[in-house]
Design an enzyme around this catalytic site. Sequence first.
Site, short mmCIF file in Angstrom:
data_model
loop_
_atom_site.label_atom_id
_atom_site.label_comp_id
_atom_site.label_asym_id
_atom_site.label_seq_id
_atom_site.Cartn_x
_atom_site.Cartn_y
_atom_site.Cartn_z
N GLY A 1 1.03 -1.13 0.10
CA GLY A 1 -0.04 -0.01 -0.11
C GLY A 1 1.00 1.27 -0.09
CB SER A 2 4.19 2.18 -0.80
OG SER A 2 4.22 0.95 -1.92
CB THR A 3 0.18 4.22 -4.74
OG1 THR A 3 -1.03 3.82 -4.05
CG2 THR A 3 0.46 3.11 -5.63
N GLY B 1 -0.11 8.13 0.88
CA GLY B 1 0.19 8.15 2.44
C GLY B 1 1.50 7.90 2.98
CB ILE B 2 1.75 6.18 6.36
CG1 ILE B 2 1.46 7.32 7.26
CG2 ILE B 2 2.94 5.57 7.22
CD1 ILE B 2 0.65 6.74 8.35
N GLY B 3 2.63 4.83 3.54
CA GLY B 3 3.23 3.67 2.70
C GLY B 3 4.31 4.40 1.79
CB SER C 1 -3.01 2.51 14.54
OG SER C 1 -3.65 3.97 14.89
CE1 TYR D 1 -7.20 1.32 11.12
CE2 TYR D 1 -7.03 2.50 13.20
CZ TYR D 1 -6.48 2.24 12.08
OH TYR D 1 -5.29 2.84 11.62
P1 NAD Z 1 -4.05 5.86 3.02
O1 NAD Z 1 -5.39 5.60 2.55
O2 NAD Z 1 -3.34 7.13 2.70
O3 NAD Z 1 -2.86 5.01 1.90
C1 NAD Z 1 -2.93 3.68 2.04
C2 NAD Z 1 -2.38 3.11 0.53
O4 NAD Z 1 -2.88 1.71 0.57
C3 NAD Z 1 -2.98 3.73 -0.65
O5 NAD Z 1 -2.00 3.78 -1.53
C4 NAD Z 1 -3.99 2.64 -1.21
O6 NAD Z 1 -4.11 2.48 -2.43
C5 NAD Z 1 -3.37 1.35 -0.72
N1 NAD Z 1 -3.95 0.05 -0.36
C6 NAD Z 1 -5.27 0.14 0.46
N2 NAD Z 1 -5.69 -1.22 0.28
C7 NAD Z 1 -4.80 -1.90 -0.27
C8 NAD Z 1 -4.78 -3.22 -0.79
N3 NAD Z 1 -5.77 -4.02 -0.39
N4 NAD Z 1 -3.79 -3.68 -1.55
C9 NAD Z 1 -2.77 -2.87 -2.16
N5 NAD Z 1 -2.78 -1.48 -1.58
C10 NAD Z 1 -3.74 -1.23 -0.85
O7 NAD Z 1 -3.63 5.21 4.37
P2 NAD Z 1 -2.71 5.64 5.39
O8 NAD Z 1 -3.34 6.69 6.45
O9 NAD Z 1 -1.36 6.25 4.79
O10 NAD Z 1 -2.28 4.38 6.34
C11 NAD Z 1 -1.45 3.53 6.37
C12 NAD Z 1 -1.35 2.66 7.28
O11 NAD Z 1 -1.05 3.33 8.51
C13 NAD Z 1 -2.57 1.77 7.77
O12 NAD Z 1 -2.23 0.50 8.14
C14 NAD Z 1 -3.25 2.46 8.79
O13 NAD Z 1 -4.01 1.85 9.72
C15 NAD Z 1 -1.95 3.25 9.40
N6 NAD Z 1 -2.23 4.24 10.13
C16 NAD Z 1 -2.63 5.49 9.74
C17 NAD Z 1 -2.95 6.62 10.60
C18 NAD Z 1 -3.39 7.85 9.91
O14 NAD Z 1 -3.74 8.82 10.49
N7 NAD Z 1 -3.23 8.20 8.53
C19 NAD Z 1 -2.64 6.64 11.83
C20 NAD Z 1 -2.38 5.37 12.58
C21 NAD Z 1 -2.06 4.19 11.53
#
Ligand code: NAD
Length: 263
Positions: free
Chosen positions: A14-16, A18-20, A140, A153
Amino acid sequence: MDLQLNGKLALVSGSTAGIGYAIAHTLSREGAAVIVNGRTQAGVDAAVERIRADTRGTVHGLAADLSQAEAAQEAVRRFPGIDILINNLGIFEAKAFEDIPDEDWQRFFDVNVLSGVRLARLVLPAMKRANWGRIVFISSESGVQIPTEMIHYGMTKTAQLAVSRGLAESVAGTGITVNSVLPGPTSSRGVGDFVEGLARSSGKSAEQVETEFFQSVRPSSLIRRFATPQEVASLVAYVASPLASATTGAALRVDGGVVRSAF
Ligand code: NAD
């Protein structure tokens, strides 16, 4: 500091965005070869292009839904020598407890927990042969302070802590480390969309929404703002590096102090 990541191959699920994305970008900047993953070819191509243009490193694209068993098996067949696995992909959705049906509990478990368990199981044999590896679960603060608006969640994020600790113990004495990283509220694409939606519907600015969020929803935050994906990625890159060889079995917080505990 040189993170000594040259020659390592990292898969970030999931690295396209956000955090990834920030993790993949940072690992590439630090010299690792990186596999960028998302569900659509267009999204993957765009992310690969952006990272490559900046770092000039080796960046592979993997368009696949890594919450599916077949896709995970195919990914590891295609990239057999993964040194670093970052289990980042995850979904969240606010829903009252009474409204969460069995299917949602199952889906959240499958996507947020089982996907990472499966990938870890698939990469572990090669890591054991190399006697080196890094597995990081992106959990998280919600795994510790369970949000009442999305208990399902929270359940998945606690489960990741259990898996990560248990797995670290199962590879004790090897060069493989397993850790979880606990971000707090972070301005990823998902959260950005959520805040903008709220701003539009309430007629407030995004800044106002953010200020109010930290006053009423996450008042224990010590930084009183969303962390940036880069702030999370910096910790993950260190944990994924050879420098972090004595850090294993740990739950590492990068949550802006939102969890009210000193340890
Ligand atoms: P996001 O939704 O901004 O980005 C997620 C990425 O994952 C996107 O590129 C999406 O296309 C991809 N993705 C989702 N499901 C997928 C799948 N089945 N196969 C391949 N790619 C997939 O998410 P984020 O907020 O960056 O979260 C990333 C991680 O960090 C998650 O595990 C989330 O629970 C955790 N997290 C996020 C936060 C926050 O506030 N953003 C806080 C704590 C933990």
